[in-house]
Design an enzyme around this catalytic site. Structure first.
Site, short mmCIF file in Angstrom:
data_model
loop_
_atom_site.label_atom_id
_atom_site.label_comp_id
_atom_site.label_asym_id
_atom_site.label_seq_id
_atom_site.Cartn_x
_atom_site.Cartn_y
_atom_site.Cartn_z
N ILE A 80 0.91 -1.16 0.00
CA ILE A 80 0.00 0.00 0.00
C ILE A 80 0.94 1.21 0.00
CG2 ILE A 80 -0.22 -0.17 2.53
CD1 ILE A 80 -2.91 1.16 2.43
N SER A 81 0.69 2.18 -0.87
CA SER A 81 1.61 3.32 -1.00
C SER A 81 1.64 4.17 0.27
CB SER A 81 1.18 4.20 -2.17
OG SER A 81 1.11 3.45 -3.35
N GLN A 82 2.74 4.91 0.40
CA GLN A 82 2.91 5.89 1.46
C GLN A 82 1.75 6.91 1.38
OE1 GLN A 82 6.29 8.12 0.36
NE2 GLN A 82 6.43 9.30 2.23
#
Ligand code: SAH
Length: 229
Positions: A80-82
């Site tokens: 999951i992206s930052q």
């Protein structure tokens, strides 16, 4: 009478804060310190990030880290992206209330949920069958009725509902898939990380104007690779 006073005092002191309040406060801090401080100003984007319960989109063991300033593993080698990257990519798309969005790479479903807080409808495609199933169940449980999920290879887009006002690709491709460009509406915006999987990639923005594509290089990022079935 004494107890009636003690309980609110304990709550205020943070002794018996319910879990949801703990995450709520971490989330507001994340928006202030990671997103606003780095220059994201779009109110719809800030309000979406302060609303979506990111801790419910990561594996349970990582829930307490969900609002930290880095990406997290979601299984099957994916991440999951930052939070800041999600906010930045969403802002760059200039999302509006009546718009239709397409996402390639549902992953946890977090980016789809952020978009769904702003636009009218989100179509999202995931190539890992287990993640496709998990994220669509999660989004259903969280009552995101304007997100339509599908399992498959997003390379070809989703022609049935095209054209899209916004397209976001959350996996790094070596070239921009032509079907996605074709499915972009007039004045539509597409954001995609482009580059070799093992290296740093460039985040590219495409805007369709009078049928022509304008290309802008935004920043450097690191995403998981775009796969093919
Ligand atoms: N947007 C996601 C980030 C997921 S990481 C989130 O908010 O959690 C990127 C995802 O893209 C991975 O789950 C990966 O399996 C998926 N992916 C890679 N290539 C794909 C393709 N061709 N079509 C659809 N999904 C793809």
């Amino acid at each position: 009478m004494k107890y009636l006073l003690i309980i609110p005092i304990l709550v205020m002191a943070g002794f018996i804060l319910p879990q949801s309040d703990k995450y709520e406060s971490l989330r507001q801090k994340m928006v202030r310190n990671q997103i606003m401080d780095r220059g994201v100003t779009n109110n719809a984007v800030l309000s979406a990030l302060s609303k979506v319960p990111r801790h419910l989109f990561v594996p349970k063991d990582y829930a307490d880290e969900a609002y930290n300033d880095y990406p997290l593993p979601i299984g099957y080698g994916q991440t999951i992206s930052q939070p800041y990257i999600v906010a930045y990519m969403t802002e760059v798309l200039k999302p509006g209330r009546k718009m239709k969005a397409l996402e390639i790479g549902t992953g946890s479903g977090y980016q789809a949920a952020v978009l769904a807080e702003i636009v009218d409808k989100v179509y999202t495609i995931e190539i890992v069958p287990e993640l496709a199933k998990e994220s669509s169940e999660r989004l259903k449980k969280l009552e995101y009725k304007n997100i339509i999920c599908k399992y498959g290879d997003g390379y070809k887009g989703w022609s049935e509902f095209a054209p899209y006002d916004l397209i976001v690709v959350t996996a790094a491709a070596e070239t921009i898939p032509q079907p996605l460009i074709d499915q972009l509406a007039e004045n539509g915006r597409l954001v995609i990380p482009v580059g070799k999987p093992s290296a740093v990639q460039e985040l590219i923005l495409l805007v369709k104007k009078n049928g022509k594509i304008e290309k802008k290089r935004l920043t450097f990022v690191r995403f998981v690779p775009f796969k093919r079935l």
